[in-house]
Write an enzyme that holds these catalytic residues in place. Structure first.
Site, mmCIF file in Angstrom:
data_model
loop_
_atom_site.group_PDB
_atom_site.id
_atom_site.type_symbol
_atom_site.label_atom_id
_atom_site.label_comp_id
_atom_site.label_asym_id
_atom_site.label_seq_id
_atom_site.Cartn_x
_atom_site.Cartn_y
_atom_site.Cartn_z
ATOM 1 N N HIS A 306 -0.676 -4.079 -10.149
ATOM 2 C CA HIS A 306 -0.697 -2.605 -10.176
ATOM 3 C C HIS A 306 0.653 -2.092 -9.712
ATOM 4 O O HIS A 306 1.280 -2.663 -8.831
ATOM 5 C CB HIS A 306 -1.797 -2.059 -9.252
ATOM 6 C CG HIS A 306 -2.174 -0.655 -9.547
ATOM 7 N ND1 HIS A 306 -1.479 0.409 -9.045
ATOM 8 C CD2 HIS A 306 -3.149 -0.150 -10.327
ATOM 9 C CE1 HIS A 306 -2.028 1.531 -9.488
ATOM 10 N NE2 HIS A 306 -3.037 1.225 -10.266
ATOM 11 N N ASP A 363 -9.609 -2.437 -13.559
ATOM 12 C CA ASP A 363 -10.069 -2.920 -14.870
ATOM 13 C C ASP A 363 -10.639 -4.326 -14.837
ATOM 14 O O ASP A 363 -11.194 -4.792 -15.840
ATOM 15 C CB ASP A 363 -8.893 -2.876 -15.860
ATOM 16 C CG ASP A 363 -8.483 -1.433 -16.154
ATOM 17 O OD1 ASP A 363 -7.308 -1.106 -15.969
ATOM 18 O OD2 ASP A 363 -9.379 -0.643 -16.524
#
Ligand code: SDX
Length: 429
Positions: A306, A363
């Protein structure tokens, strides 16, 4: 006393102001940098660049903190509803009972789309990706409400907000129903937001369909978890398009396309496809972890890493727990869940991932839940978009009222030919 930093350039010293956020995060205000020094900055992917000052969402990537209007995501996931969270993000406070009732009423009573919109679906190939369909149809809403396109007033913006939140699940469900050749159902205003979506997705005229309240609640929590995430790629896209004073329908349509990318919201689909590929390849997790670590191999562990979180994504922790609850309640034995847990365990003991602070993101587990709820894999990014819609809207609205409002127009460093002349066709070899 304004904090400043000094830049020494070509023998001159320039002072630039430093601005500070609520949690002490600091930024050099470079809005006058070029005017005072002739310099611009260079920051591919805006890794160190703040595009705005915002009051909507706060992330602390090191501590794994996510706040919507100051409220921790863990509290909202446990106690709120998606419609209440949407109101919080857009209007800046939790709604009073009457505010909630009014907002819910308007969202319910805008859920139908113009009958002509159904014709759009006949034009798309049956195997169209639903993100392409949804973005096209959401953008086309601008053709149905043209009187509110240029410089809409507050009331017109409010109606547009109701329309988008109300109609997006209908538009999304239609993209699925059309792809399987089933009739496009009408929304049912007797149901709540996620019950209505599930009913449009899975009911058909031939038999009674009852929405499982547990499934509807799980979906509602997932939508809350996806509702906003400050200046991510798709939200920055919505802001950039909105900065040209383009209408909200078109700005959201652009956001849907940006979210579709496998590095962003498309990752939830890519995770399941990756897990399935690993399973089909004999479950050789180590092989794929090594591929992800190989700088020469373009393969990445989808659902890992991320830009901001260098610790666990707080949403991933909640979704992981939710996945176990869903599988237990539905009595689902999902081999891909076991694979995901094993992959996470191996990766998080591997120095490559630890040194680069690559943890499971939102996700990594969400697709496993959507799969258990029988939502088709190519609809997973659409689920992300339905959740992210209030965040996109909140940022578009905040931008319009920003005292620092400017059209987004970055600079560049030119690397092309310094001088070139036109060569007639007959002289080109
Ligand atoms: C979302 O911004 C948001 O807030 C997004 C989001 C939201 O709610 O809006 O949280 C939603 O988009 C989550 C991210 C979903 N995408 C994925 O899961 C795709 C896989 N992840 C990566 O592509 C990557 O981690 C990104 C795109 C998420 C972040 O990319 P960055 O910040 O530009 O980091 P990077 O690509 O520069 O990676 C840093 C290093 C690199 O190695 P070096 O060049 O330093 O040697 O880490 C490596 C990368 O190669 N790396 C990975 C990896 N992710 C990064 N290596 C293997 N597998 C991965 N998944």
């Amino acid at each position: 006393m304004t904090q400043t930093i000094q830049i020494i350039h070509e023998g001159k010293t320039f002072e630039l102001p430093v601005i500070e956020g609520v949690f002490g995060e600091k930024a050099v205000d470079i809005s006058q940098l070029r005017a005072t020094t002739g310099l611009i900055t260079y920051d591919p992917g805006f890794v160190s660049t703040g595009s705005c000052q915002s009051q909507i969402t706060y992330l602390d990537g090191e501590k794994g903190i996510l706040l919507y209007r100051g409220i921790p995501i863990e509290q909202l996931a446990e106690k709120s509803t998606f419609i209440e969270t949407a109101y919080l993000l857009i209007y800046g406070h939790l709604p009073t009972p009457s505010e909630y009732e009014t907002f819910s009423y308007h969202v319910k009573h805008h859920s139908m789309v113009h009958e002509s919109i159904k014709n759009f679906y006949d034009g798309f190939p049956n195997n169209s990706h639903p993100m392409a369909v949804c973005s096209a149809v959401v953008g086309a809403l601008a053709t149905f409400y043209q009187d509110q396109m240029n410089q809409p007033d507050d009331r017109e913006i409010e109606i547009t907000i109701h329309r988008l939140i109300a109609k997006f699940p209908t538009i999304a469900a239609y993209s699925y129903k059309k792809s399987i050749g089933q009739p496009l159902p009408y929304p049912n205003n007797a149901l709540n937001y996620t019950e209505n979506f599930m009913n449009m997705m899975f009911s058909n005229p031939c038999e009674k369909y009852e929405v499982d309240p547990m499934v509807a609640k799980v979906l509602d929590v997932l939508l809350i978890l996806h509702a906003d995430h400050e200046q991510n790629c798709s939200t920055s896209t919505v802001r950039l398009v909105g900065s040209s004073k383009c209408n909200l329908y078109s700005s959201v349509s652009a956001g849907i396309y940006a979210l579709w990318g496998p590095l962003h919201g498309g990752a939830n689909q890519a995770v399941i496809e990756m897990l399935q590929a690993i399973q089909d390849d004999g479950g050789q997790i180590k092989k794929y972890v090594n591929k992800a670590k190989d700088p020469k191999d373009p393969f990445r562990l989808m659902g890992f890493g991320h830009r901001v979180y260098k610790n666990f994504d707080p949403r991933s922790k909640i979704i992981k727990k939710l996945a176990h609850q869903v599988f237990e309640k539905l009595g689902v034995q999902e081999p891909l869940l076991e694979l995901a847990l094993e992959l996470e365990e191996i990766a998080l003991k591997d120095d490559y991932f630890l040194s680069k602070k690559l943890y499971p993101n939102v996700d990594f587990y969400s697709g496993l839940i959507y799969k258990a709820l029988n939502i088709p894999v190519n609809m997973f990014p659409v689920m992300f978009a339905i959740g992210r819609l209030p965040g996109w809207i909140a940022h578009w609205v905040e931008l319009q009222g920003d005292e620092d409002f400017k059209i987004g127009r970055p600079r560049q460093i030119y690397r092309g030919p310094a001088k070139n002349d036109y060569v007639p066709m007959e002289k080109r070899k």
